[in-house]
Write a protein that holds these residues in place. Sequence first.
Motif, PDB file in Angstrom:
ATOM      1  N   TYR A 131     -58.353  12.867   5.480  1.00  0.00           N
ATOM      2  CA  TYR A 131     -57.892  13.795   4.454  1.00  0.00           C
ATOM      3  C   TYR A 131     -57.597  13.090   3.129  1.00  0.00           C
ATOM      4  CZ  TYR A 131     -57.350  16.841   8.490  1.00  0.00           C
ATOM      5  OH  TYR A 131     -57.591  17.583   9.628  1.00  0.00           O
ATOM      6  N   GLY A 132     -57.898  11.793   3.050  1.00  0.00           N
ATOM      7  CA  GLY A 132     -57.669  11.020   1.842  1.00  0.00           C
ATOM      8  C   GLY A 132     -56.729   9.858   2.129  1.00  0.00           C
ATOM      9  N   PRO A 133     -56.615   8.894   1.219  1.00  0.00           N
ATOM     10  CA  PRO A 133     -57.368   8.766  -0.027  1.00  0.00           C
ATOM     11  C   PRO A 133     -58.814   8.341   0.214  1.00  0.00           C
ATOM     12  CG  PRO A 133     -56.014   6.827   0.301  1.00  0.00           C
ATOM     13  CD  PRO A 133     -55.664   7.782   1.408  1.00  0.00           C
ATOM     14  N   SER A 134     -59.656   8.594  -0.770  1.00  0.00           N
ATOM     15  CA  SER A 134     -61.078   8.301  -0.653  1.00  0.00           C
ATOM     16  C   SER A 134     -61.334   6.803  -0.588  1.00  0.00           C
ATOM     17  CB  SER A 134     -61.830   8.894  -1.844  1.00  0.00           C
ATOM     18  OG  SER A 134     -63.191   8.521  -1.813  1.00  0.00           O
ATOM     19  N   GLN A 135     -62.394   6.428   0.131  1.00  0.00           N
ATOM     20  CA  GLN A 135     -62.851   5.050   0.177  1.00  0.00           C
ATOM     21  C   GLN A 135     -64.223   4.904  -0.490  1.00  0.00           C
ATOM     22  OE1 GLN A 135     -60.768   2.436   1.753  1.00  0.00           O
ATOM     23  NE2 GLN A 135     -59.493   4.188   1.254  1.00  0.00           N
ATOM     24  N   LEU A 136     -64.621   5.909  -1.271  1.00  0.00           N
ATOM     25  CA  LEU A 136     -65.879   5.878  -2.007  1.00  0.00           C
ATOM     26  C   LEU A 136     -65.629   6.255  -3.460  1.00  0.00           C
ATOM     27  CD1 LEU A 136     -68.105   7.678   0.647  1.00  0.00           C
ATOM     28  CD2 LEU A 136     -68.273   5.276  -0.003  1.00  0.00           C
ATOM     29  N   TRP A 137     -66.382   5.621  -4.362  1.00  0.00           N
ATOM     30  CA  TRP A 137     -66.196   5.827  -5.799  1.00  0.00           C
ATOM     31  C   TRP A 137     -67.529   6.099  -6.474  1.00  0.00           C
ATOM     32  CZ3 TRP A 137     -63.663   2.332  -2.759  1.00  0.00           C
ATOM     33  CH2 TRP A 137     -62.268   2.477  -2.686  1.00  0.00           C
ATOM     34  N   PRO A 138     -67.502   6.713  -7.660  1.00  0.00           N
ATOM     35  CA  PRO A 138     -68.754   7.086  -8.322  1.00  0.00           C
ATOM     36  C   PRO A 138     -69.587   5.882  -8.727  1.00  0.00           C
ATOM     37  CG  PRO A 138     -66.878   8.251  -9.289  1.00  0.00           C
ATOM     38  CD  PRO A 138     -66.325   7.186  -8.406  1.00  0.00           C
ATOM     39  N   GLY A 139     -70.897   6.064  -8.656  1.00  0.00           N
ATOM     40  CA  GLY A 139     -71.809   5.082  -9.213  1.00  0.00           C
ATOM     41  C   GLY A 139     -72.496   4.202  -8.195  1.00  0.00           C
ATOM     42  N   PRO A 140     -73.491   3.438  -8.642  1.00  0.00           N
ATOM     43  CA  PRO A 140     -74.230   2.530  -7.760  1.00  0.00           C
ATOM     44  C   PRO A 140     -73.409   1.296  -7.421  1.00  0.00           C
ATOM     45  CG  PRO A 140     -75.007   2.306 -10.011  1.00  0.00           C
ATOM     46  CD  PRO A 140     -74.025   3.444 -10.020  1.00  0.00           C
ATOM     47  N   THR A 141     -73.791   0.622  -6.358  1.00  0.00           N
ATOM     48  CA  THR A 141     -73.108  -0.612  -5.985  1.00  0.00           C
ATOM     49  C   THR A 141     -73.378  -1.709  -6.993  1.00  0.00           C
ATOM     50  OG1 THR A 141     -73.270  -0.040  -3.667  1.00  0.00           O
ATOM     51  CG2 THR A 141     -72.819  -2.326  -4.157  1.00  0.00           C
ATOM     52  N   LEU A 142     -74.607  -1.843  -7.408  1.00  0.00           N
ATOM     53  CA  LEU A 142     -74.946  -2.808  -8.446  1.00  0.00           C
ATOM     54  C   LEU A 142     -75.098  -2.082  -9.772  1.00  0.00           C
ATOM     55  CD1 LEU A 142     -77.542  -5.210  -6.818  1.00  0.00           C
ATOM     56  CD2 LEU A 142     -75.261  -5.761  -7.613  1.00  0.00           C
ATOM     57  N   PRO A 143     -74.242  -2.359 -10.743  1.00  0.00           N
ATOM     58  CA  PRO A 143     -74.362  -1.692 -12.038  1.00  0.00           C
ATOM     59  C   PRO A 143     -75.629  -2.136 -12.749  1.00  0.00           C
ATOM     60  CG  PRO A 143     -72.772  -3.469 -12.167  1.00  0.00           C
ATOM     61  CD  PRO A 143     -73.153  -3.340 -10.719  1.00  0.00           C
ATOM     62  N   LEU A 144     -76.119  -1.269 -13.624  1.00  0.00           N
ATOM     63  CA  LEU A 144     -77.366  -1.571 -14.314  1.00  0.00           C
ATOM     64  C   LEU A 144     -77.222  -2.747 -15.273  1.00  0.00           C
ATOM     65  CD1 LEU A 144     -78.490   2.092 -15.117  1.00  0.00           C
ATOM     66  CD2 LEU A 144     -79.154   0.658 -13.179  1.00  0.00           C
ATOM     67  N   ASP A 145     -76.030  -2.928 -15.830  1.00  0.00           N
ATOM     68  CA  ASP A 145     -75.846  -4.001 -16.803  1.00  0.00           C
ATOM     69  C   ASP A 145     -75.163  -5.226 -16.207  1.00  0.00           C
ATOM     70  OD1 ASP A 145     -72.906  -2.569 -18.480  1.00  0.00           O
ATOM     71  OD2 ASP A 145     -73.329  -3.071 -16.390  1.00  0.00           O
ATOM     72  N   GLY A 146     -74.948  -5.232 -14.895  1.00  0.00           N
ATOM     73  CA  GLY A 146     -74.358  -6.398 -14.250  1.00  0.00           C
ATOM     74  C   GLY A 146     -72.852  -6.340 -14.111  1.00  0.00           C
ATOM     75  N   VAL A 147     -72.167  -5.541 -14.924  1.00  0.00           N
ATOM     76  CA  VAL A 147     -70.716  -5.413 -14.836  1.00  0.00           C
ATOM     77  C   VAL A 147     -70.349  -3.931 -14.919  1.00  0.00           C
ATOM     78  CG1 VAL A 147     -68.506  -5.967 -15.885  1.00  0.00           C
ATOM     79  CG2 VAL A 147     -70.326  -7.668 -15.894  1.00  0.00           C
ATOM     80  N   LEU A 148     -69.709  -3.417 -13.877  1.00  0.00           N
ATOM     81  CA  LEU A 148     -69.303  -2.012 -13.861  1.00  0.00           C
ATOM     82  C   LEU A 148     -67.830  -1.937 -14.260  1.00  0.00           C
ATOM     83  CD1 LEU A 148     -70.194   0.862 -13.279  1.00  0.00           C
ATOM     84  CD2 LEU A 148     -69.513   0.535 -10.911  1.00  0.00           C
ATOM     85  N   SER A 149     -67.593  -1.853 -15.561  1.00  0.00           N
ATOM     86  CA  SER A 149     -66.213  -1.816 -16.051  1.00  0.00           C
ATOM     87  C   SER A 149     -65.682  -0.399 -16.182  1.00  0.00           C
ATOM     88  CB  SER A 149     -66.133  -2.518 -17.415  1.00  0.00           C
ATOM     89  OG  SER A 149     -67.004  -1.903 -18.341  1.00  0.00           O
ATOM     90  N   ASP A 150     -66.589   0.580 -16.141  1.00  0.00           N
ATOM     91  CA  ASP A 150     -66.186   1.971 -16.313  1.00  0.00           C
ATOM     92  C   ASP A 150     -67.109   2.839 -15.469  1.00  0.00           C
ATOM     93  OD1 ASP A 150     -65.417   4.467 -17.097  1.00  0.00           O
ATOM     94  OD2 ASP A 150     -65.791   4.167 -19.236  1.00  0.00           O
ATOM     95  N   CYS A 151     -66.536   3.568 -14.504  1.00  0.00           N
ATOM     96  CA  CYS A 151     -67.333   4.411 -13.611  1.00  0.00           C
ATOM     97  C   CYS A 151     -67.555   5.811 -14.153  1.00  0.00           C
ATOM     98  CB  CYS A 151     -66.637   4.534 -12.250  1.00  0.00           C
ATOM     99  SG  CYS A 151     -66.482   2.988 -11.355  1.00  0.00           S
ATOM    100  N   SER A 152     -66.969   6.143 -15.292  1.00  0.00           N
ATOM    101  CA  SER A 152     -66.980   7.521 -15.758  1.00  0.00           C
ATOM    102  C   SER A 152     -68.392   8.048 -16.014  1.00  0.00           C
ATOM    103  CB  SER A 152     -66.132   7.662 -17.029  1.00  0.00           C
ATOM    104  OG  SER A 152     -66.643   6.842 -18.070  1.00  0.00           O
ATOM    105  N   ALA A 153     -69.316   7.162 -16.384  1.00  0.00           N
ATOM    106  CA  ALA A 153     -70.689   7.602 -16.652  1.00  0.00           C
ATOM    107  C   ALA A 153     -71.367   8.139 -15.398  1.00  0.00           C
ATOM    108  CB  ALA A 153     -71.507   6.446 -17.231  1.00  0.00           C
ATOM    109  N   TYR A 154     -70.874   7.734 -14.225  1.00  0.00           N
ATOM    110  CA  TYR A 154     -71.470   8.165 -12.955  1.00  0.00           C
ATOM    111  C   TYR A 154     -70.653   9.247 -12.253  1.00  0.00           C
ATOM    112  CZ  TYR A 154     -73.777   3.685 -13.742  1.00  0.00           C
ATOM    113  OH  TYR A 154     -74.480   2.652 -14.289  1.00  0.00           O
ATOM    114  N   ASP A 155     -69.563   9.661 -12.872  1.00  0.00           N
ATOM    115  CA  ASP A 155     -68.672  10.636 -12.243  1.00  0.00           C
ATOM    116  C   ASP A 155     -69.232  12.041 -12.451  1.00  0.00           C
ATOM    117  OD1 ASP A 155     -66.562  11.795 -10.958  1.00  0.00           O
ATOM    118  OD2 ASP A 155     -65.093  11.429 -12.545  1.00  0.00           O
ATOM    119  N   LYS A 156     -70.376  12.294 -11.805  1.00  0.00           N
ATOM    120  CA  LYS A 156     -71.101  13.540 -12.011  1.00  0.00           C
ATOM    121  C   LYS A 156     -71.773  13.974 -10.724  1.00  0.00           C
ATOM    122  CE  LYS A 156     -72.385  12.303 -16.781  1.00  0.00           C
ATOM    123  NZ  LYS A 156     -73.526  12.045 -17.699  1.00  0.00           N
ATOM    124  N   ILE A 157     -72.019  15.266 -10.627  1.00  0.00           N
ATOM    125  CA  ILE A 157     -72.917  15.816  -9.617  1.00  0.00           C
ATOM    126  C   ILE A 157     -74.034  16.520 -10.380  1.00  0.00           C
ATOM    127  CG2 ILE A 157     -73.193  17.476  -7.744  1.00  0.00           C
ATOM    128  CD1 ILE A 157     -70.327  16.977  -6.935  1.00  0.00           C
TER     129      ILE A 157
END
Length: 298
Positions: A131-157
């Motif tokens: 029932y929570g808390p989640s163990q999954l977060w938005p976005g790919p495991t490997l970021p496109l630019d090498g550093v995933l400092s902000d997941c907000s760009a992937y927080d979409k359906i």
Amino acid sequence: SQTTNNYLVRQVIIMELDKEMLIVKSPLFSWESAIVIIVALFISFYGAFSAQGQVVSSDEYEDCPTGSADSWLDIGNVKAQLFNSGALFWNGEGDAFYEVPKGSNRHSMFNQNLWMSGIVEDEIRVSASSYGPSQLWPGPTLPLDGVLSDCSAYDKIYEMRFADDLVNAEKGGNISTRIRYWPGNIGAPYIEVNGVDGYQPELGDRPGMRGDQALWWIMNDKSGQRSSPLSKPLGVEVRVMAYAFGVPGVIGNTTFYQYEVVNKNETDISDFWIGFFNNPDIGNPEDDWVGTDSSLGM
């Protein structure tokens, strides 16, 4: 499957693991091509994932919040609320929503959460939530630019509708915003038309959707602070397509969920298990029982 108000309500779960990613240990599974398993409500998988690449250390990921996106799968006779947090139908607050028949205010499912476990470098690792808390977060495991400092760009359906988007485009209509911004370059399936690598809708590439309505999102188990269970992440990327058909009968009463799990570690994941925590409620949650009905094949 559940029966509510004389409607047969079904979920179909599809798990896909490319043969280059999975070395199956169980004698039950010996396909040489891609493995597709379809079950109703619950699936259990046993095998070993082959490594697909290097994972950036968790220290560079650990500040992403839980996914906040939600969307509705509602083209058929079911109306289901879906989230990009690993949970389906309920996301920790408010009412659960898996309504069938649509518009009836009758709900047959409370929540469902993805569970995964395996051994990485001789360590048992688990990514699971009830029932929570989640163990999954938005976005790919490997970021496109090498550093995933902000997941907000992937927080979409992302949504696609066959008639409104694909059929209209093929008849000479404008390319819809949903086609134009389909995330084909971060793992969403697409149909390669122009022969050039990468998703390029202006050159004819089209989303590889299923059903009459499809929802797609991407998650990973490394990007945020892990609270429970107390284990290191598996280092996997999870790509989900939920879809439904706008037709009458059993198919219209069914929602479909395709999960693609990709190991992004430098090492294999052995003894890999995957399944779901599922809490179905039919009306009053205090009087639900588990049983079989051979006459209905349930």
